[in-house]
Design a protein around this motif. Sequence first.
Motif, PDB file in Angstrom:
ATOM      1  N   ILE A  14       0.850  -1.185   0.000  1.00 20.98           N
ATOM      2  CA  ILE A  14       0.000   0.000   0.000  1.00 20.98           C
ATOM      3  C   ILE A  14       0.887   1.237   0.000  1.00 20.98           C
ATOM      4  CG2 ILE A  14      -1.718  -1.283   1.321  1.00 20.98           C
ATOM      5  CD1 ILE A  14      -1.172   0.608   3.671  1.00 20.98           C
ATOM      6  N   GLY A  15       0.362   2.339  -0.521  1.00 21.42           N
ATOM      7  CA  GLY A  15       1.162   3.550  -0.562  1.00 21.42           C
ATOM      8  C   GLY A  15       0.317   4.798  -0.608  1.00 21.42           C
ATOM      9  N   TYR A  16       0.912   5.883  -0.122  1.00 21.39           N
ATOM     10  CA  TYR A  16       0.249   7.183  -0.073  1.00 21.39           C
ATOM     11  C   TYR A  16       0.974   8.185  -0.963  1.00 21.39           C
ATOM     12  CZ  TYR A  16      -2.106   5.248   4.026  1.00 21.39           C
ATOM     13  OH  TYR A  16      -2.861   4.456   4.870  1.00 21.39           O
ATOM     14  N   CYS A  17       0.228   8.883  -1.823  1.00 19.08           N
ATOM     15  CA  CYS A  17       0.784   9.915  -2.712  1.00 19.08           C
ATOM     16  C   CYS A  17       1.949   9.335  -3.524  1.00 19.08           C
ATOM     17  CB  CYS A  17       1.207  11.139  -1.896  1.00 19.08           C
ATOM     18  SG  CYS A  17      -0.147  11.939  -1.009  1.00 19.08           S
ATOM     19  N   PHE A  18       3.175   9.802  -3.294  1.00 18.04           N
ATOM     20  CA  PHE A  18       4.354   9.245  -3.956  1.00 18.04           C
ATOM     21  C   PHE A  18       4.418   7.743  -3.738  1.00 18.04           C
ATOM     22  CE2 PHE A  18       9.072   8.485  -3.200  1.00 18.04           C
ATOM     23  CZ  PHE A  18       9.371   8.267  -4.539  1.00 18.04           C
ATOM     24  N   GLY A  19       4.081   7.305  -2.530  1.00 18.56           N
ATOM     25  CA  GLY A  19       4.052   5.876  -2.236  1.00 18.56           C
ATOM     26  C   GLY A  19       2.954   5.146  -2.979  1.00 18.56           C
ATOM     27  N   GLY A  20       1.847   5.850  -3.251  1.00 19.78           N
ATOM     28  CA  GLY A  20       0.782   5.251  -4.056  1.00 19.78           C
ATOM     29  C   GLY A  20       1.248   4.982  -5.471  1.00 19.78           C
ATOM     30  N   THR A  21       2.060   5.903  -5.992  1.00 13.32           N
ATOM     31  CA  THR A  21       2.691   5.686  -7.291  1.00 13.32           C
ATOM     32  C   THR A  21       3.541   4.422  -7.253  1.00 13.32           C
ATOM     33  OG1 THR A  21       2.772   8.073  -7.707  1.00 13.32           O
ATOM     34  CG2 THR A  21       4.253   6.688  -9.008  1.00 13.32           C
ATOM     35  N   GLY A  22       4.289   4.267  -6.160  1.00 13.19           N
ATOM     36  CA  GLY A  22       5.138   3.081  -6.002  1.00 13.19           C
ATOM     37  C   GLY A  22       4.340   1.801  -5.919  1.00 13.19           C
TER      38      GLY A  22
ATOM     39  N   HIS B  21      -4.531   8.134  -3.183  1.00  7.16           N
ATOM     40  CA  HIS B  21      -4.197   9.388  -3.881  1.00  7.16           C
ATOM     41  C   HIS B  21      -2.787   9.363  -4.493  1.00  7.16           C
ATOM     42  CE1 HIS B  21      -2.635  10.365   0.182  1.00  7.16           C
ATOM     43  NE2 HIS B  21      -3.858  10.151   0.632  1.00  7.16           N
ATOM     44  N   GLY B  22      -2.471   8.273  -5.173  1.00  6.32           N
ATOM     45  CA  GLY B  22      -1.166   8.121  -5.809  1.00  6.32           C
ATOM     46  C   GLY B  22      -1.153   8.631  -7.243  1.00  6.32           C
ATOM     47  N   GLY B  23       0.045   8.904  -7.739  1.00  7.04           N
ATOM     48  CA  GLY B  23       0.187   9.301  -9.132  1.00  7.04           C
ATOM     49  C   GLY B  23      -0.080   8.125 -10.051  1.00  7.04           C
ATOM     50  N   LEU B  24      -0.792   8.359 -11.127  1.00  2.04           N
ATOM     51  CA  LEU B  24      -1.211   7.291 -12.037  1.00  2.04           C
ATOM     52  C   LEU B  24      -0.378   7.228 -13.311  1.00  2.04           C
ATOM     53  CD1 LEU B  24      -5.070   7.965 -11.862  1.00  2.04           C
ATOM     54  CD2 LEU B  24      -3.719   6.444 -10.392  1.00  2.04           C
TER      55      LEU B  24
ATOM     56  N   ALA C 121     -11.863  12.807  -6.078  1.00  2.07           N
ATOM     57  CA  ALA C 121     -12.581  13.206  -7.288  1.00  2.07           C
ATOM     58  C   ALA C 121     -12.172  14.593  -7.774  1.00  2.07           C
ATOM     59  CB  ALA C 121     -14.088  13.160  -7.040  1.00  2.07           C
ATOM     60  N   GLU C 122     -11.585  15.405  -6.884  1.00  4.30           N
ATOM     61  CA  GLU C 122     -11.170  16.750  -7.258  1.00  4.30           C
ATOM     62  C   GLU C 122      -9.648  16.927  -7.169  1.00  4.30           C
ATOM     63  OE1 GLU C 122     -13.463  19.840  -5.386  1.00  4.30           O
ATOM     64  OE2 GLU C 122     -15.276  18.613  -5.373  1.00  4.30           O
ATOM     65  N   ASP C 123      -8.929  15.841  -7.249  1.00 14.37           N
ATOM     66  CA  ASP C 123      -7.460  15.913  -7.190  1.00 14.37           C
ATOM     67  C   ASP C 123      -6.937  16.676  -8.410  1.00 14.37           C
ATOM     68  OD1 ASP C 123      -4.693  15.456  -7.221  1.00 14.37           O
ATOM     69  OD2 ASP C 123      -4.898  13.472  -6.325  1.00 14.37           O
ATOM     70  N   PRO C 124      -6.315  17.846  -8.208  1.00 17.33           N
ATOM     71  CA  PRO C 124      -5.876  18.648  -9.345  1.00 17.33           C
ATOM     72  C   PRO C 124      -4.578  18.163  -9.982  1.00 17.33           C
ATOM     73  CG  PRO C 124      -5.241  19.738  -7.324  1.00 17.33           C
ATOM     74  CD  PRO C 124      -6.027  18.519  -6.923  1.00 17.33           C
ATOM     75  N   TYR C 125      -3.935  17.199  -9.329  1.00 16.86           N
ATOM     76  CA  TYR C 125      -2.634  16.743  -9.825  1.00 16.86           C
ATOM     77  C   TYR C 125      -2.735  15.593 -10.815  1.00 16.86           C
ATOM     78  CZ  TYR C 125      -0.982  19.684  -6.053  1.00 16.86           C
ATOM     79  OH  TYR C 125      -0.757  20.770  -5.236  1.00 16.86           O
ATOM     80  N   GLU C 126      -3.944  15.131 -11.054  1.00 18.08           N
ATOM     81  CA  GLU C 126      -4.156  14.081 -12.043  1.00 18.08           C
ATOM     82  C   GLU C 126      -5.144  14.590 -13.085  1.00 18.08           C
ATOM     83  OE1 GLU C 126      -2.641  11.169 -12.399  1.00 18.08           O
ATOM     84  OE2 GLU C 126      -1.392  11.591 -10.649  1.00 18.08           O
ATOM     85  N   SER C 127      -4.655  14.807 -14.299  1.00 17.11           N
ATOM     86  CA  SER C 127      -5.519  15.326 -15.360  1.00 17.11           C
ATOM     87  C   SER C 127      -6.476  14.238 -15.848  1.00 17.11           C
ATOM     88  CB  SER C 127      -4.674  15.811 -16.537  1.00 17.11           C
ATOM     89  OG  SER C 127      -4.028  14.711 -17.161  1.00 17.11           O
ATOM     90  N   LYS C 128      -7.544  14.666 -16.488  1.00 16.51           N
ATOM     91  CA  LYS C 128      -8.490  13.706 -17.064  1.00 16.51           C
ATOM     92  C   LYS C 128      -7.787  12.819 -18.078  1.00 16.51           C
ATOM     93  CE  LYS C 128     -12.939  13.280 -19.431  1.00 16.51           C
ATOM     94  NZ  LYS C 128     -12.430  12.247 -20.374  1.00 16.51           N
ATOM     95  N   GLN C 129      -6.868  13.408 -18.845  1.00 19.25           N
ATOM     96  CA  GLN C 129      -6.140  12.626 -19.842  1.00 19.25           C
ATOM     97  C   GLN C 129      -5.294  11.546 -19.187  1.00 19.25           C
ATOM     98  OE1 GLN C 129      -2.823  14.447 -22.098  1.00 19.25           O
ATOM     99  NE2 GLN C 129      -3.862  13.732 -23.955  1.00 19.25           N
TER     100      GLN C 129
END
Length: 255
Positions: free
Chosen positions: A134-142, A160-163, A184-192
């Motif tokens: 499991i990971g959070y933010c940067f850790g979610g990316t991991g 809330h990890g990077g996708l 749902a309103e995370d501004p760091y992940e674009s719709k694209q």
Amino acid sequence: MKIKLSIVACLLFCSSTFWGQIKSIDYKEGNHLLSGLLVKPLKPLKNKAGVLILPAWMGIDDHAKETANRLVAMGYTAFIADIYGVGEQPKNFSEAGEKAGYYKKNIKEYQIRIQLALDQLVKQGANPNEIVVIGYCFGGTGAIEAARTNMKVKGIVSFHGGLGRDLDRNIDIIQPKMLILHGAEDPYESKQEIDYFQEEMRKSEADWQMIYYANAVHAFTDKKAGNDKSKGAAYNEKADKRSWNAMMTFLKEIL
């Protein structure tokens, strides 16, 4: 590997009931010294299931330790990974952005650090066939990277990890089950980027779930993120509780 009792780490848990034994585990990647935190339950589950926790961009923090404590209370063995190394933990958000950014750009180095931490979790007694990352933010990316590279885990949970991923990378079959918990309103992940991720999930034939939380932005599980969602990162109590419950259901299903 050197194993020592971390008095400082123990003190950080004293604010709440503690359900296990905590040790600082030193390990290496080449000449680089790493030091993660192992938390072993006083009453482990019969299958000795383990959870590898990948912390957010500031490195091993109180949020990761609180998560470990809650998991250990349920019988899971938990290990909090050290991604940056001893003496390399960021001093501020600017440094954190630089360090996390480096590993996102040099994704294979991030994958190596995750695998080393996973090895430590198993070495310290967790069942190698019953592990979740499991990971959070940067850790979610991991955590997502652990699935993309088919590390020997049954599943991953990304809070809330990077996708994003390099679009030149091949899309391979993904074997670990995946739970993606997203504001749902995370501004760091674009719709694209979200569209690309979901298309990747379909092409990889992954067993995946993605849950959106209303009114939640980035870092919605971190109480220290404040409550001003206009900043793009803020705590959301309802999303925090709902996402935790979603993870509990996921863990019961796969472990």
